[in-house]
Design an enzyme around this catalytic site. Structure first.
Site, short mmCIF file in Angstrom:
data_model
loop_
_atom_site.label_atom_id
_atom_site.label_comp_id
_atom_site.label_asym_id
_atom_site.label_seq_id
_atom_site.Cartn_x
_atom_site.Cartn_y
_atom_site.Cartn_z
CG ASP A 92 -3.98 -8.72 -5.02
OD1 ASP A 92 -4.33 -8.15 -3.87
OD2 ASP A 92 -4.68 -9.03 -5.64
N GLY A 151 -0.48 5.05 -1.38
CA GLY A 151 -1.37 5.48 -0.42
C GLY A 151 -1.10 6.86 0.13
CD GLN A 152 -3.97 11.03 4.02
OE1 GLN A 152 -4.48 10.00 4.40
NE2 GLN A 152 -3.96 12.16 4.30
CE1 TYR A 175 -10.50 1.47 7.39
CE2 TYR A 175 -11.28 3.15 8.84
CZ TYR A 175 -10.23 2.61 8.15
OH TYR A 175 -8.87 3.13 8.70
N GLY A 183 0.73 -1.24 0.11
CA GLY A 183 -0.08 0.10 -0.17
C GLY A 183 0.86 1.23 0.01
C1 AKB Z 1 -11.26 7.10 7.45
O1 AKB Z 1 -12.01 8.31 7.61
O2 AKB Z 1 -11.93 6.24 7.15
C2 AKB Z 1 -10.08 7.02 7.99
C3 AKB Z 1 -10.02 6.62 9.55
C4 AKB Z 1 -10.39 7.37 10.43
O3 AKB Z 1 -9.39 5.41 9.75
N1 AKB Z 1 -9.28 8.49 7.81
#
Ligand code: AKB
Length: 305
Positions: A46, A5-6, A136, A2
Site C-alpha cells: 500500500d 496499472g495501465q 485529480y 502501482g
Molecule cells: C485521466 O484522464 O485522468 C488521465 C490523465 C490525462 O491524467 N489519463
C-alpha cells in the site's frame, strides 16, 4: 509502486528488460497478471503505508522509485477525499524517503489535468496559468509544488512529466477522462460501433504508451544537470478528438460508426488543454515522440485482434 496499472505494467516490463528482472521490484496494492507477478520480484504494498514502503525499500536496497499509484480524474470526482489522500500521501511517503536519503531518485507522474479552463488551450506553455477544477488536477498541481519544494529545500532528485491521455492494449486504463481513446478500439473490433462519453470535437493531447514509457525512462536516465524543471515537464505527441480517432479506425474497419452521449467527463475534458508545448522537455533532456495517430491505430487494432 502501482505496477499493475495501465502505465505500471508496461513500465515494469521495460525496466526488467533493460536492467535485469531481479533488479526491478514491482509492487501494487492488488495482484496483477501472472506474467507481471512471476516475471521478477513482486510485493503487495500500500503506497500510503509509510512503514511498509520503507521496509520494502530497505529490504531490497532500492535506489530509484517510480510512483505510479494514483486515482485518475473521473474516479477522483466520485471519491474526492480518497483520491486526495492516495495521490498526496503516497507522494509524501517517497519524497520523505528521498529527503532522508533512503532512496536516491524519484519518478512521479503529473498530468495535463494540472491545467484548467483559464489556461491557454492550444500549445499550452510549460509555465502558464494553472487553475485546475478537478480533485485529480488539484492533487497533481499540489504535488508538483511539493516536488519542486523538496528538490530546492532537501536536494531531492525528483523527476516528473505531465502525461497526456495514454493509449495501450496491454492493460486497460481505469477511471480517466481520456480512457475512451482505448475503449474505442475494443468496441470497434467487437461491435463495429462506439458510444463516446466525450463530444465529437473534444480535442485532447494523447500519446501511445511506448512513447510515454520511453519518456519516463528517458527522464530518469538523463544526467541530473539536464533536469532544469523540478515541478513537472510538459510532454506531447499528438492531439485528436473522437471524430478523428474514429476516422482513423474507419481506415481499417470501414463499417465502424461512432455516436455521442457526453456525460460528466465532458466538463473535465473541456477544462483541459487541446495541445501542449513540450519544447522544454525536448531541449533539456532530448525528449522526442515517435508514434502518430495512424501508426497507433494500426498497432492497437493488430494487437487487440
Ligand atoms: C485521466 O484522464 O485522468 C488521465 C490523465 C490525462 O491524467 N489519463
Amino acid at each position: 509502486m502501482g505496477a499493475c496499472g495501465q502505465i505500471g505494467t508496461e513500465l515494469t516490463t521495460q525496466l526488467r528488460n533493460k536492467y535485469a528482472a531481479h533488479k526491478v521490484i514491482a509492487s501494487d496494492i492488488k495482484e496483477g497478471s501472472q506474467e507481471l507477478m512471476q516475471g521478477g520480484p513482486f510485493e503487495i504494498l500500500d503506497a500510503m503505508d509509510y512503514e511498509a514502503v520503507q521496509d520494502v525499500v530497505i529490504r531490497y536496497e532500492i535506489t530509484d522509485v517510480y510512483l505510479m499509484a494514483a486515482m485518475l480524474s473521473a474516479t477522483a470526482e466520485k471519491f474526492p477525499m480518497k483520491a486526495w489522500n492516495l495521490n498526496m500521501n503516497s507522494l509524501f511517503n517517497v519524497l520523505n524517503l528521498a529527503r532522508d536519503k533512503k532512496i536516491e531518485k524519484v519518478f512521479w507522474p503529473s498530468s495535463i489535468a494540472v491545467f484548467g479552463s483559464t489556461t491557454p488551450k492550444t500549445d499550452t506553455p510549460q509555465r502558464t496559468v494553472m487553475e485546475p477544477s478537478t480533485v485529480y488536477g488539484i492533487s497533481k498541481q499540489t504535488g508538483e509544488r511539493w516536488c519542486e519544494y523538496y528538490h530546492k529545500r532537501y536536494d531531492v532528485d525528483v523527476r516528473s512529466i505531465r502525461y497526456p491521455g495514454l493509449i495501450s492494449y496491454t492493460t486497460l486504463p481505469g477511471g480517466g477522462t481520456t480512457d475512451y481513446a482505448v475503449d474505442i478500439y475494443y468496441k470497434a473490433l467487437k461491435h463495429k460501433k462506439y458510444i463516446s462519453f466525450l463530444g465529437a470535437e473534444t480535442t485532447l493531447p494523447m500519446m501511445y504508451m511506448d512513447d510515454a514509457i520511453n519518456a519516463t525512462i528517458g527522464i530518469m536516465e538523463a544526467d541530473k544537470s539536464e533536469i532544469k524543471i523540478r515541478s513537472s515537464y510538459n510532454l506531447a505527441a499528438m492531439s485528436f478528438n473522437p471524430e478523428e480517432i474514429a476516422a482513423s479506425i474507419r481506415e481499417h474497419v470501414p463499417a465502424f460508426s461512432i455516436s455521442y452521449k457526453p456525460d460528466f467527463r465532458q466538463a473535465i475534458a473541456d477544462s483541459w488543454p487541446q495541445s501542449i508545448d513540450d519544447s522544454a522537455a525536448r531541449e533539456d533532456w532530448g525528449w522526442e515522440h515517435k508514434i502518430s495517430l495512424e501508426e497507433m491505430t494500426k498497432i492497437m487494432l493488430d494487437n487487440i485482434e
